[in-house]
Enzyme design. Sequence first.
Site, short mmCIF file in Angstrom:
data_model
loop_
_atom_site.label_atom_id
_atom_site.label_comp_id
_atom_site.label_asym_id
_atom_site.label_seq_id
_atom_site.Cartn_x
_atom_site.Cartn_y
_atom_site.Cartn_z
N GLU A 163 -0.10 -27.19 -43.47
CA GLU A 163 -1.37 -27.54 -42.86
C GLU A 163 -2.35 -28.03 -43.91
O GLU A 163 -2.32 -27.61 -45.07
CB GLU A 163 -1.94 -26.32 -42.12
CG GLU A 163 -1.02 -25.85 -41.00
CD GLU A 163 -1.55 -24.64 -40.25
OE1 GLU A 163 -2.69 -24.21 -40.53
OE2 GLU A 163 -0.83 -24.12 -39.37
N CYS B 285 -8.97 -30.09 -47.94
CA CYS B 285 -8.30 -28.91 -48.46
C CYS B 285 -6.80 -29.14 -48.33
O CYS B 285 -6.27 -29.20 -47.22
CB CYS B 285 -8.74 -27.67 -47.66
SG CYS B 285 -7.97 -26.14 -48.19
N CYS C 159 3.58 -19.26 -49.31
CA CYS C 159 3.04 -18.79 -50.58
C CYS C 159 3.76 -17.51 -50.98
O CYS C 159 4.07 -16.67 -50.14
CB CYS C 159 1.53 -18.52 -50.46
SG CYS C 159 0.74 -18.05 -52.03
N CYS D 117 -1.17 -12.14 -51.01
CA CYS D 117 -2.51 -11.54 -50.98
C CYS D 117 -2.71 -10.90 -49.60
O CYS D 117 -2.42 -11.51 -48.57
CB CYS D 117 -3.58 -12.59 -51.25
SG CYS D 117 -3.48 -13.30 -52.92
N CYS E 271 -4.65 -12.75 -46.57
CA CYS E 271 -4.39 -14.17 -46.32
C CYS E 271 -3.19 -14.33 -45.40
O CYS E 271 -2.09 -13.83 -45.70
CB CYS E 271 -4.14 -14.89 -47.64
SG CYS E 271 -3.79 -16.65 -47.45
N GLY F 46 -0.35 -22.04 -50.44
CA GLY F 46 0.35 -21.98 -51.72
C GLY F 46 -0.56 -21.73 -52.91
O GLY F 46 -1.78 -21.86 -52.83
N GLU F 47 0.05 -21.35 -54.01
CA GLU F 47 -0.62 -21.16 -55.30
C GLU F 47 -0.34 -22.40 -56.15
O GLU F 47 0.80 -22.62 -56.59
CB GLU F 47 -0.10 -19.90 -55.99
CG GLU F 47 -0.39 -19.79 -57.49
CD GLU F 47 -1.86 -19.91 -57.84
OE1 GLU F 47 -2.21 -20.84 -58.60
OE2 GLU F 47 -2.65 -19.08 -57.35
N SER G 263 -7.81 -24.25 -57.16
CA SER G 263 -8.08 -22.82 -56.98
C SER G 263 -6.82 -22.02 -57.26
O SER G 263 -5.75 -22.32 -56.72
CB SER G 263 -8.55 -22.56 -55.54
OG SER G 263 -8.74 -21.18 -55.32
N LEU H 215 -10.92 -14.34 -56.89
CA LEU H 215 -11.06 -13.03 -57.52
C LEU H 215 -10.96 -11.90 -56.50
O LEU H 215 -10.07 -11.05 -56.57
CB LEU H 215 -12.39 -12.95 -58.28
CG LEU H 215 -12.55 -11.76 -59.21
CD1 LEU H 215 -11.53 -11.79 -60.34
CD2 LEU H 215 -13.97 -11.71 -59.78
N HIS H 216 -11.93 -11.81 -55.58
CA HIS H 216 -11.89 -10.95 -54.41
C HIS H 216 -12.04 -9.46 -54.67
O HIS H 216 -12.03 -8.66 -53.73
CB HIS H 216 -10.61 -11.19 -53.60
CG HIS H 216 -10.35 -12.62 -53.29
ND1 HIS H 216 -11.27 -13.41 -52.62
CD2 HIS H 216 -9.31 -13.44 -53.59
CE1 HIS H 216 -10.79 -14.65 -52.49
NE2 HIS H 216 -9.61 -14.69 -53.09
N CYS I 139 -10.85 -20.50 -43.90
CA CYS I 139 -10.25 -20.02 -45.14
C CYS I 139 -9.37 -18.80 -44.88
O CYS I 139 -9.78 -17.84 -44.24
CB CYS I 139 -11.36 -19.67 -46.13
SG CYS I 139 -10.77 -19.16 -47.74
#
Length: 377
Positions: free
Chosen positions: A96, A109, A116, A120, A123, A169-170, A201, A224-225, A344
């Site tokens: 997406e 985006c 991924c 996390c 997510c 994804g990272e 990111s 970070l979160h 997000c």
Amino acid sequence: MSETPSKLNLLGLSPAKLEAFFEAQGEKRFRATQVLKWLHQQGASSFDEMTNISKTLRAKLAEVAEIREPEILLDKTSKDGTRKWVIRMDGGSAIEMVLIPEGDRRTLCVSSQVGCSLDCSFCSTGKQGYNRNLSTAEIIAQLRVAIRAFGPFDPNERRVSNVVFMGMGEPLMNFDNVVDAIQLMMDDNAYGLSKRRVTLSTSGVVPAIDRLREVSDVSLAISLHAPNDALRDTLVPINKRYPIEELIAACNRYLDGLSDKRVITIEYTLIEGVNDQPEHARELVKVLRQVPCKLNLIPFNPFPNSGYSRPSEAATQRFKDVMLKAGIITTVRRTRGDDVDAACGQLVGQVEDRTRRSQKYIPVVQEEPAHGKTDRV
């Protein structure tokens, strides 16, 4: 499932790699510039459109190369103008991408992986597991799809003003392909985006951040979160391998390598009762004072079975007030496109988890032992 293509997709070649391709064909290097402009400024879909190239060379290119984009499965616009596409990748899986309009800005985006591997906890993409990395062509194709959505390509019109690698994804786990895509996005003969308008990111793959500063000056954002390692270990498991202190140090090294004065964007998803309390904010202040940065607060966007809730507006404002009082530039990201699941943390795609969670990390994460730990993320 589609067969693996035998021809080279020229959409995926960086400027340097396209020059090498033409040299290997016995052609002059300037052909790369011509083709770059046709592909990325004119939006050519076939070699026949490249009228300043001889018919002989066009025929030769058609024998060994192609211009191939993925299939669009869904194109849906939110009531707030946010537009989401689902596109099918080679092998049948889908990813997406989201276009967010804001005044005279259109921010795209993009995704860098099918699924991924980082898992996390807040997510939805991470809950789908990891399938594979996207190729450079598949990343760039997302930009082409968004541009073409507004009509035929026009090199004099900036239809996408910003690109953020904040989709599925990272990005730093797909290092080479992402870097090549960034080079195309910022090349004057391709999309010509400013280095301040392309943002990568990352959840904090420290060795790859150090590697990135050697080859690119793209803007950097950190997911970070959490303000401490104990909490971040739970929310962002890669923290077990690269804790906050090491991550902040890598951010400072990255900034030191830039020729201009920029800051790191810190992304912090606020989750009710988890990381949104005033004490978390005060702890975060101590962390962020160690690096030039600005802070984006992102109220959690719920998805089924997440186990988390969105914080109240009052809690969000209290958190923001603590940061502002400490002199840290802070904004609250407004939720966009949640009615089409484009907000997000909501991107899912049609992903089949083909690997066990304990085997998800690719070699860049396994290069170094955990810092005083034997557990794996």
